[in-house]
Design a protein around this motif. Structure first.
Motif, PDB file in Angstrom:
ATOM      1  N   LYS A   1       0.837  -1.190   0.000  1.00  0.00           N
ATOM      2  CA  LYS A   1       0.000   0.000   0.000  1.00  0.00           C
ATOM      3  C   LYS A   1       0.873   1.242   0.000  1.00  0.00           C
ATOM      4  O   LYS A   1       2.032   1.204   0.423  1.00  0.00           O
ATOM      5  CB  LYS A   1      -0.904   0.031   1.234  1.00  0.00           C
ATOM      6  N   ALA A   2       0.312   2.330  -0.440  1.00  0.00           N
ATOM      7  CA  ALA A   2       1.033   3.599  -0.426  1.00  0.00           C
ATOM      8  C   ALA A   2       1.180   4.081   1.000  1.00  0.00           C
ATOM      9  O   ALA A   2       0.371   3.761   1.861  1.00  0.00           O
ATOM     10  CB  ALA A   2       0.276   4.647  -1.261  1.00  0.00           C
ATOM     11  N   PRO A   3       2.235   4.847   1.318  1.00  0.00           N
ATOM     12  CA  PRO A   3       2.396   5.384   2.664  1.00  0.00           C
ATOM     13  C   PRO A   3       1.210   6.230   3.057  1.00  0.00           C
ATOM     14  O   PRO A   3       0.560   6.858   2.234  1.00  0.00           O
ATOM     15  CB  PRO A   3       3.679   6.233   2.552  1.00  0.00           C
ATOM     16  N   ARG A   4       0.956   6.281   4.378  1.00  0.00           N
ATOM     17  CA  ARG A   4      -0.205   7.002   4.880  1.00  0.00           C
ATOM     18  C   ARG A   4      -0.158   8.477   4.525  1.00  0.00           C
ATOM     19  O   ARG A   4      -1.157   9.098   4.210  1.00  0.00           O
ATOM     20  CB  ARG A   4      -0.290   6.824   6.404  1.00  0.00           C
ATOM     21  N   GLU A   5       1.053   9.073   4.580  1.00  0.00           N
ATOM     22  CA  GLU A   5       1.120  10.500   4.291  1.00  0.00           C
ATOM     23  C   GLU A   5       0.713  10.803   2.849  1.00  0.00           C
ATOM     24  O   GLU A   5       0.218  11.857   2.553  1.00  0.00           O
ATOM     25  CB  GLU A   5       2.538  11.012   4.560  1.00  0.00           C
ATOM     26  N   ARG A   6       0.982   9.899   1.936  1.00  0.00           N
ATOM     27  CA  ARG A   6       0.594  10.140   0.549  1.00  0.00           C
ATOM     28  C   ARG A   6      -0.901   9.907   0.347  1.00  0.00           C
ATOM     29  O   ARG A   6      -1.561  10.617  -0.373  1.00  0.00           O
ATOM     30  CB  ARG A   6       1.401   9.237  -0.370  1.00  0.00           C
ATOM     31  N   ALA A   7      -1.448   8.858   0.981  1.00  0.00           N
ATOM     32  CA  ALA A   7      -2.856   8.542   0.793  1.00  0.00           C
ATOM     33  C   ALA A   7      -3.750   9.547   1.506  1.00  0.00           C
ATOM     34  O   ALA A   7      -4.816   9.881   1.024  1.00  0.00           O
ATOM     35  CB  ALA A   7      -3.143   7.130   1.298  1.00  0.00           C
ATOM     36  N   PHE A   8      -3.310  10.038   2.703  1.00  0.00           N
ATOM     37  CA  PHE A   8      -4.114  10.976   3.486  1.00  0.00           C
ATOM     38  C   PHE A   8      -3.257  12.200   3.812  1.00  0.00           C
ATOM     39  O   PHE A   8      -2.728  12.318   4.918  1.00  0.00           O
ATOM     40  CB  PHE A   8      -4.618  10.332   4.775  1.00  0.00           C
ATOM     41  N   PRO A   9      -3.029  13.122   2.847  1.00  0.00           N
ATOM     42  CA  PRO A   9      -2.173  14.287   3.101  1.00  0.00           C
ATOM     43  C   PRO A   9      -2.790  15.196   4.158  1.00  0.00           C
ATOM     44  O   PRO A   9      -4.007  15.243   4.333  1.00  0.00           O
ATOM     45  CB  PRO A   9      -2.111  14.976   1.735  1.00  0.00           C
ATOM     46  N   LEU A  10      -1.929  15.896   4.879  1.00  0.00           N
ATOM     47  CA  LEU A  10      -2.394  16.850   5.878  1.00  0.00           C
ATOM     48  C   LEU A  10      -2.889  18.105   5.180  1.00  0.00           C
ATOM     49  O   LEU A  10      -2.367  18.498   4.135  1.00  0.00           O
ATOM     50  CB  LEU A  10      -1.256  17.190   6.843  1.00  0.00           C
ATOM     51  N   VAL A  11      -3.862  18.737   5.783  1.00  0.00           N
ATOM     52  CA  VAL A  11      -4.432  19.959   5.225  1.00  0.00           C
ATOM     53  C   VAL A  11      -4.546  20.991   6.338  1.00  0.00           C
ATOM     54  O   VAL A  11      -4.564  20.643   7.518  1.00  0.00           O
ATOM     55  CB  VAL A  11      -5.827  19.691   4.613  1.00  0.00           C
ATOM     56  N   PRO A  12      -4.602  22.268   5.995  1.00  0.00           N
ATOM     57  CA  PRO A  12      -4.803  23.299   7.021  1.00  0.00           C
ATOM     58  C   PRO A  12      -6.141  23.117   7.722  1.00  0.00           C
ATOM     59  O   PRO A  12      -7.111  22.640   7.135  1.00  0.00           O
ATOM     60  CB  PRO A  12      -4.743  24.608   6.228  1.00  0.00           C
ATOM     61  N   VAL A  13      -6.179  23.491   8.980  1.00  0.00           N
ATOM     62  CA  VAL A  13      -7.423  23.392   9.752  1.00  0.00           C
ATOM     63  C   VAL A  13      -7.679  24.736  10.427  1.00  0.00           C
ATOM     64  O   VAL A  13      -6.748  25.479  10.737  1.00  0.00           O
ATOM     65  CB  VAL A  13      -7.351  22.270  10.805  1.00  0.00           C
ATOM     66  N   ARG A  14      -8.970  25.008  10.647  1.00  0.00           N
ATOM     67  CA  ARG A  14      -9.369  26.219  11.358  1.00  0.00           C
ATOM     68  C   ARG A  14     -10.051  25.809  12.660  1.00  0.00           C
ATOM     69  O   ARG A  14     -10.951  24.964  12.655  1.00  0.00           O
ATOM     70  CB  ARG A  14     -10.307  27.064  10.504  1.00  0.00           C
ATOM     71  N   ILE A  15      -9.596  26.384  13.762  1.00  0.00           N
ATOM     72  CA  ILE A  15     -10.107  26.027  15.087  1.00  0.00           C
ATOM     73  C   ILE A  15     -10.566  27.308  15.774  1.00  0.00           C
ATOM     74  O   ILE A  15      -9.830  28.308  15.820  1.00  0.00           O
ATOM     75  CB  ILE A  15      -9.035  25.318  15.933  1.00  0.00           C
ATOM     76  N   SER A  16     -11.761  27.282  16.294  1.00  0.00           N
ATOM     77  CA  SER A  16     -12.330  28.463  16.941  1.00  0.00           C
ATOM     78  C   SER A  16     -11.571  28.788  18.226  1.00  0.00           C
ATOM     79  O   SER A  16     -10.956  27.911  18.837  1.00  0.00           O
ATOM     80  CB  SER A  16     -13.803  28.220  17.266  1.00  0.00           C
ATOM     81  N   PRO A  17     -11.614  30.066  18.660  1.00  0.00           N
ATOM     82  CA  PRO A  17     -10.924  30.432  19.907  1.00  0.00           C
ATOM     83  C   PRO A  17     -11.404  29.628  21.108  1.00  0.00           C
ATOM     84  O   PRO A  17     -10.605  29.282  21.987  1.00  0.00           O
ATOM     85  CB  PRO A  17     -11.237  31.920  20.062  1.00  0.00           C
ATOM     86  N   GLU A  18     -12.720  29.340  21.163  1.00  0.00           N
ATOM     87  CA  GLU A  18     -13.238  28.563  22.293  1.00  0.00           C
ATOM     88  C   GLU A  18     -12.633  27.160  22.302  1.00  0.00           C
ATOM     89  O   GLU A  18     -12.254  26.629  23.358  1.00  0.00           O
ATOM     90  CB  GLU A  18     -14.773  28.482  22.222  1.00  0.00           C
ATOM     91  N   ARG A  19     -12.567  26.560  21.104  1.00  0.00           N
ATOM     92  CA  ARG A  19     -12.012  25.214  20.990  1.00  0.00           C
ATOM     93  C   ARG A  19     -10.509  25.198  21.326  1.00  0.00           C
ATOM     94  O   ARG A  19     -10.009  24.284  21.968  1.00  0.00           O
ATOM     95  CB  ARG A  19     -12.245  24.704  19.577  1.00  0.00           C
ATOM     96  N   GLN A  20      -9.777  26.250  20.900  1.00  0.00           N
ATOM     97  CA  GLN A  20      -8.362  26.348  21.230  1.00  0.00           C
ATOM     98  C   GLN A  20      -8.153  26.405  22.738  1.00  0.00           C
ATOM     99  O   GLN A  20      -7.248  25.764  23.278  1.00  0.00           O
ATOM    100  CB  GLN A  20      -7.751  27.600  20.575  1.00  0.00           C
ATOM    101  N   GLN A  21      -9.008  27.177  23.409  1.00  0.00           N
ATOM    102  CA  GLN A  21      -8.877  27.264  24.859  1.00  0.00           C
ATOM    103  C   GLN A  21      -9.210  25.939  25.524  1.00  0.00           C
ATOM    104  O   GLN A  21      -8.590  25.546  26.512  1.00  0.00           O
ATOM    105  CB  GLN A  21      -9.793  28.373  25.386  1.00  0.00           C
ATOM    106  N   LEU A  22     -10.171  25.224  24.958  1.00  0.00           N
ATOM    107  CA  LEU A  22     -10.601  23.957  25.549  1.00  0.00           C
ATOM    108  C   LEU A  22      -9.506  22.896  25.449  1.00  0.00           C
ATOM    109  O   LEU A  22      -9.257  22.175  26.423  1.00  0.00           O
ATOM    110  CB  LEU A  22     -11.877  23.467  24.853  1.00  0.00           C
ATOM    111  N   ILE A  23      -8.842  22.810  24.308  1.00  0.00           N
ATOM    112  CA  ILE A  23      -7.829  21.764  24.146  1.00  0.00           C
ATOM    113  C   ILE A  23      -6.426  22.244  24.522  1.00  0.00           C
ATOM    114  O   ILE A  23      -5.476  21.470  24.507  1.00  0.00           O
ATOM    115  CB  ILE A  23      -7.818  21.223  22.707  1.00  0.00           C
TER     116      ILE A  23
END
Length: 427
Positions: free
Chosen positions: A76-98
């Motif tokens: 199988k192809a490596p995981r990074e090639r099959a599922f590339p990372l993408v930018p994510v947006r996280i709300s300020p409330e969620r940032q504070q929570l995690i």
């Protein structure tokens, strides 16, 4: 009517069109597939939106293959090639929570500190072996145990040697002859001949290790010494002894090994990866258990080989040892501080290992985090030297970056399967 009702019920249950329309949609959490619900909402475990189960690929049971799945052993192809990372947006409330925290990419003046286990060893330039220069038999052993400290000139044992005894008698005859010539007022030529015979006997005795004190005693008493003393050539501790009373010895045989411990060696073991950093002349700090303060010295020699069994490179330095506090065989620790100059660094906890490479999440705006591959160097005081991939002043995630990584992978996976993932962009 009962058979008709029964057939109608069976038709409603097993008809393909009716069964699919009447079947309820099951919702699951993409992060916790074990949680299921019959209505949309939030996951009670992580707070993510529930999605239809048909949009999430759930692994099959062990040993079971789904339709279209490749047989075991298919590459199988490596995981990074099959599922590339993408930018994510996280709300300020969620940032504070995690607990999202960032740190800037900065330039700092670094000092690399290397620690190496070490041991105290004998200074090989201060180890002496005691030999006799003439064969004979041991008459009396004066220094008779290992570990004893002896001073230079102290008698170790007495040696009977027929050749030495014969030369002593020759010296006494020359001495008596000289006295008789002086009494009879012999010619200068006769006196010169007698003095030369006396000097020749004295030279032979000195070459055989006959001590000056014993020579003076021989001349004063005018009587030969049956066994002459063998003295210590230096001051030091006896670390080896092969002498006992009555033993016949030869010049080739080592009798005592003496070690002067007023100075000792420190031998430190450095890893192979540290070889380029270790050079003669580097100042080091030595810590020895039982010694209240650290000791300073400089590396004098780096041995030109790597120890086979431990795969370490050995460096040597010398320390003065007043009072004999440092004992050969003691363990120690050597610390070396090497200035590296100005380097671009990030906190080590910002890095995520992706199998053959490292990457970080860079803050690109309010709530927006972008994955980026980086090349890094060695770790120094909790920071990693950045070789490429970042610019000075950018901010990287140093806390909760693995949660952001999971969100990025999930979003990329849902996008690859056509599931969108827009409902998670705000988490």
């Amino acid at each position: 009517m009962r058979p008709a009702v029964l057939w109608l019920t069976l038709w409603l249950l097993f008809s393909p069109g009716v069964g699919l329309s009447a079947r309820k949609t099951i919702y699951i959490c993409p992060m916790h597939p074990s949680y299921k619900s019959d209505r949309p909402g939030k996951c009670p475990i992580c707070g993510m939106d529930l999605v239809p189960a048909s949009q999430v690929a759930v692994p099959s049971a062990k040993g079971e293959r789904r339709k279209g799945e490749k047989a075991p052993g298919t590459r199988k192809a490596p995981r990074e090639r099959a599922f590339p990372l993408v930018p994510v947006r996280i709300s300020p409330e969620r940032q504070q929570l995690i607990g999202v925290r960032t740190a800037p990419v900065s330039h700092q003046r670094l000092v690399l500190t290397l620690r190496a286990p070490a041991r105290v060893a004998y200074d090989e330039t201060r180890i002496f072996e005691v030999h006799t220069r003439v064969a004979g038999w041991v008459e009396e052993v004066r220094v008779d145990w290992t570990g004893r400290f002896v001073r230079r000139g102290e008698t170790l044992f007495t040696l009977y040697s027929p050749r030495v005894l014969a030369t002593e008698e020759e010296l006494l005859r020359a001495l008596r002859w000289l006295d008789e010539l002086k009494e009879t007022r012999a010619s200068p030529e006769a006196l010169s001949t007698a003095r030369e015979a006396l000097r020749a006997a004295e030279r032979r005795l000195r070459l055989w290790g006959f001590p000056e004190s014993a020579l003076a005693l021989l001349k004063s008493k005018r009587k030969p010494l049956r066994a002459f003393p063998v003295v210590a050539p230096v001051s030091g501790f006896v670390i080896k002894k092969t002498v006992f009373t009555g033993k016949r010895i030869t010049p080739a045989e080592p009798l005592y090994t003496l070690a002067d411990l007023s100075r000792v060696w420190i031998e430190a073991d450095f890893y192979e990866t540290e070889i380029p950093e270790i050079k003669p002349g580097l100042e080091v700090e030595v810590f020895v258990p039982g010694v209240p303060r650290s000791l300073r010295a400089r590396i004098e020699e780096v041995y030109p080989w790597v120890e086979d069994r431990l795969r370490v490179m050995r460096a040597r330095l010398t320390l003065d040892n007043p009072g004999g506090r440092l004992k050969p065989g003691m363990w120690a620790e050597v610390r070396v501080r090497i200035p590296l100059g100005m380097k671009m660094v990030i906190p080590d906890e910002a890095l995520i290992y992706g199998g053959g490479h490292y990457y970080v999440f860079v803050k690109k705006g309010p709530g927006l985090f972008e994955p980026r591959m980086v090349r890094v160097g060695r770790k120094v005081d909790g920071k990693r030297i950045v070789l490429s991939g970042l610019r000075h002043g950018e901010e990287v995630v140093v806390s909760a970056n693995f949660l952001i990584d999971a969100e990025s992978r999930l979003k990329a996976a849902l996008s690859a399967f056509g599931g969108g993932g827009g409902g998670h962009a705000g988490h």
